[in-house]
Scaffold this motif. Structure first.
Motif, PDB file in Angstrom:
ATOM      1  N   ILE A 209       0.785  -1.269   0.005  1.00 12.95           N
ATOM      2  CA  ILE A 209      -0.090   0.011   0.109  1.00 12.95           C
ATOM      3  C   ILE A 209       0.694   1.237  -0.050  1.00 12.95           C
ATOM      4  N   VAL A 210       1.827   1.212   0.939  1.00 18.64           N
ATOM      5  CA  VAL A 210       2.710   2.274   0.887  1.00 18.64           C
ATOM      6  C   VAL A 210       3.497   2.622  -0.472  1.00 18.64           C
ATOM      7  N   ASP A 211       4.115   1.555  -0.812  1.00 18.63           N
ATOM      8  CA  ASP A 211       4.745   1.739  -1.968  1.00 18.63           C
ATOM      9  C   ASP A 211       3.812   2.400  -3.081  1.00 18.63           C
ATOM     10  N   ASP A 212       2.549   1.820  -3.068  1.00 21.07           N
ATOM     11  CA  ASP A 212       1.993   2.441  -4.119  1.00 21.07           C
ATOM     12  C   ASP A 212       1.533   4.098  -3.948  1.00 21.07           C
TER      13      ASP A 212
ATOM     14  N   THR B 122      -1.428   2.176 -10.442  1.00 15.59           N
ATOM     15  CA  THR B 122      -3.028   1.672 -10.447  1.00 15.59           C
ATOM     16  C   THR B 122      -2.546   0.242 -10.738  1.00 15.59           C
ATOM     17  N   SER B 123      -3.494  -0.402  -9.946  1.00 16.28           N
ATOM     18  CA  SER B 123      -3.432  -1.870 -10.158  1.00 16.28           C
ATOM     19  C   SER B 123      -4.792  -2.708  -9.534  1.00 16.28           C
ATOM     20  N   LYS B 124      -5.068  -3.769  -9.883  1.00 16.25           N
ATOM     21  CA  LYS B 124      -6.356  -4.169  -9.666  1.00 16.25           C
ATOM     22  C   LYS B 124      -6.579  -4.630  -8.095  1.00 16.25           C
ATOM     23  N   ASP B 125      -5.374  -5.082  -7.613  1.00 15.98           N
ATOM     24  CA  ASP B 125      -5.207  -5.159  -6.046  1.00 15.98           C
ATOM     25  C   ASP B 125      -3.820  -5.203  -5.713  1.00 15.98           C
ATOM     26  N   SER B 126      -3.552  -4.160  -5.292  1.00 15.30           N
ATOM     27  CA  SER B 126      -2.192  -4.128  -4.725  1.00 15.30           C
ATOM     28  C   SER B 126      -1.933  -4.217  -3.250  1.00 15.30           C
ATOM     29  N   SER B 127      -3.154  -4.527  -2.458  1.00 11.19           N
ATOM     30  CA  SER B 127      -2.950  -4.576  -0.893  1.00 11.19           C
ATOM     31  C   SER B 127      -2.429  -5.948  -0.645  1.00 11.19           C
ATOM     32  N   SER B 128      -2.246  -6.750  -1.549  1.00 16.84           N
ATOM     33  CA  SER B 128      -1.736  -7.976  -1.191  1.00 16.84           C
ATOM     34  C   SER B 128      -2.619  -8.951  -0.410  1.00 16.84           C
TER      35      SER B 128
ATOM     36  N   SER C 276     -11.869  -3.908  -1.717  1.00 15.52           N
ATOM     37  CA  SER C 276     -12.247  -2.744  -2.619  1.00 15.52           C
ATOM     38  C   SER C 276     -12.513  -1.408  -1.787  1.00 15.52           C
ATOM     39  N   ALA C 277     -12.507  -1.519  -0.617  1.00 17.23           N
ATOM     40  CA  ALA C 277     -12.653  -0.434   0.223  1.00 17.23           C
ATOM     41  C   ALA C 277     -11.283  -0.009   0.386  1.00 17.23           C
ATOM     42  N   ILE C 278     -10.363  -0.887   0.552  1.00 16.77           N
ATOM     43  CA  ILE C 278      -9.186  -0.640   0.585  1.00 16.77           C
ATOM     44  C   ILE C 278      -8.331   0.331  -0.510  1.00 16.77           C
ATOM     45  N   ARG C 279      -8.604  -0.307  -1.483  1.00 17.69           N
ATOM     46  CA  ARG C 279      -8.387   0.303  -2.739  1.00 17.69           C
ATOM     47  C   ARG C 279      -8.743   1.801  -3.055  1.00 17.69           C
ATOM     48  N   GLY C 280      -9.879   1.882  -2.526  1.00 13.08           N
ATOM     49  CA  GLY C 280     -10.717   3.541  -2.407  1.00 13.08           C
ATOM     50  C   GLY C 280     -10.054   4.138  -1.744  1.00 13.08           C
ATOM     51  N   LEU C 281      -9.701   3.846  -0.417  1.00 19.10           N
ATOM     52  CA  LEU C 281      -8.853   4.500   0.627  1.00 19.10           C
ATOM     53  C   LEU C 281      -7.636   4.671   0.418  1.00 19.10           C
ATOM     54  N   LYS C 282      -6.784   3.795  -0.338  1.00 15.23           N
ATOM     55  CA  LYS C 282      -5.475   4.166  -0.728  1.00 15.23           C
ATOM     56  C   LYS C 282      -5.520   5.249  -1.863  1.00 15.23           C
ATOM     57  N   GLN C 283      -6.530   5.012  -2.764  1.00  9.52           N
ATOM     58  CA  GLN C 283      -6.357   6.062  -3.804  1.00  9.52           C
ATOM     59  C   GLN C 283      -6.772   7.618  -3.294  1.00  9.52           C
ATOM     60  N   THR C 284      -7.577   7.722  -2.386  1.00 11.69           N
ATOM     61  CA  THR C 284      -7.841   8.785  -1.730  1.00 11.69           C
ATOM     62  C   THR C 284      -6.638   9.345  -0.936  1.00 11.69           C
ATOM     63  N   ILE C 285      -5.915   8.652  -0.183  1.00  7.99           N
ATOM     64  CA  ILE C 285      -4.784   9.049   0.310  1.00  7.99           C
ATOM     65  C   ILE C 285      -3.566   9.263  -0.655  1.00  7.99           C
TER      66      ILE C 285
ATOM     67  N   LEU D 176      -5.869  19.551   4.635  1.00 10.24           N
ATOM     68  CA  LEU D 176      -5.223  18.071   3.933  1.00 10.24           C
ATOM     69  C   LEU D 176      -4.992  17.273   5.020  1.00 10.24           C
ATOM     70  N   ILE D 177      -4.369  17.853   5.907  1.00  9.49           N
ATOM     71  CA  ILE D 177      -3.829  16.674   6.874  1.00  9.49           C
ATOM     72  C   ILE D 177      -4.827  16.019   7.626  1.00  9.49           C
ATOM     73  N   ALA D 178      -5.833  16.907   8.016  1.00  7.78           N
ATOM     74  CA  ALA D 178      -7.273  16.505   8.791  1.00  7.78           C
ATOM     75  C   ALA D 178      -7.797  15.243   7.952  1.00  7.78           C
ATOM     76  N   GLN D 179      -7.862  15.418   6.583  1.00  8.07           N
ATOM     77  CA  GLN D 179      -8.431  14.633   5.596  1.00  8.07           C
ATOM     78  C   GLN D 179      -7.856  13.247   5.447  1.00  8.07           C
ATOM     79  N   ASP D 180      -6.446  13.539   5.507  1.00  8.42           N
ATOM     80  CA  ASP D 180      -5.455  12.404   5.067  1.00  8.42           C
ATOM     81  C   ASP D 180      -5.532  11.474   6.316  1.00  8.42           C
ATOM     82  N   ASN D 181      -5.397  12.001   7.507  1.00 10.89           N
ATOM     83  CA  ASN D 181      -5.228  11.119   8.680  1.00 10.89           C
ATOM     84  C   ASN D 181      -6.606  10.415   8.944  1.00 10.89           C
ATOM     85  N   LYS D 182      -7.593  11.058   8.636  1.00  7.60           N
ATOM     86  CA  LYS D 182      -9.106  10.364   8.767  1.00  7.60           C
ATOM     87  C   LYS D 182      -9.092   9.112   7.841  1.00  7.60           C
TER      88      LYS D 182
END
Length: 200
Positions: free
Chosen positions: A39-42, A54-60, A91-100, A143-149
């Motif tokens: 996740i962090v690498d992505d 971008t990948s279909k599922d990079s959360s492992s 799917s939720a993790i991918r969405g959260l990762k993209q937001t971050i 941005l920080i508040a949004q990112d941390n949430k």
């Protein structure tokens, strides 16, 4: 004879209870670390300056499920009925990762200037507002508040996807914190466990 049978049954009961205890205290540290690294690498990108891949599922997590042994699956409490829920979690993790990742691109200049850093809780923190006017400071704070949430939701979702109880969520946070800081590029600021900031 009856006494011996009772003793055997008692021993079997004890072993069964012990096995359950073992299952309940199992924490998939290696799997969480692998998920965190992917996740962090992505989010950081291959050189920590490029947009997230971008990948279909990079959360492992899909790989984690695919390669689990039956014992590991049992320890995780993963059954066939859990698969749909795990897909939803992925799917939720991918969405959260993209937001971050999107927020991260806007925060990069402030990492590089030293205005912000990664604190000991795996969150982004404003260190100072040097060189920023009131409007810029307000923007960074938002941005920080949004990112941390979003990060907090990500940690919860990763834990849920691996059937990690809420009581152990801090272990997930700790692993992610270590990965965020380890993979941060040179020049960024990170906070150690004692609360001291240092430049990588």
């Amino acid at each position: 004879m009856f006494k011996k049978t009772a003793q055997v049954l008692s021993l079997m009961t004890f072993l069964a209870v012990a096995a359950c205890v073992t299952v309940n205290i199992y924490f998939p540290a290696a799997q969480v670390e692998k998920a965190a690294e992917n996740i962090v690498d992505d989010i950081y990108g291959t050189d920590a300056q490029q947009p997230a891949k971008t990948s279909k599922d990079s959360s492992s997590l899909a790989h984690f499920l695919a390669f689990m042994t039956p014992c590991e699956a049992n320890a995780q409490g993963v059954t066939e009925s859990d698969i749909e829920g795990l897909k939803q979690s992925n799917s939720a993790i991918r969405g959260l990762k993209q937001t971050i990742a999107t927020d991260h691109q806007q925060l990069i200049p402030y990492y590089e200037s030293g205005n912000i850093g990664i604190n000991k809780s795996g969150l982004v923190e404003l260190r100072n507002n040097d060189g920023m006017d009131i409007a810029a400071t307000a923007k960074v704070r938002r941005l920080i508040a949004q990112d941390n949430k979003t990060r907090e939701k990500l940690y919860e979702e990763v834990a849920a996807s691996m059937n990690i109880p809420g009581s152990e969520i801090q272990k997930v946070v700790t692993i992610f914190t270590e990965v965020w800081q380890k993979k941060a590029p040179a020049g960024w600021w990170i906070q150690d466990g004692a609360g001291n900031w240092k430049k990588k």
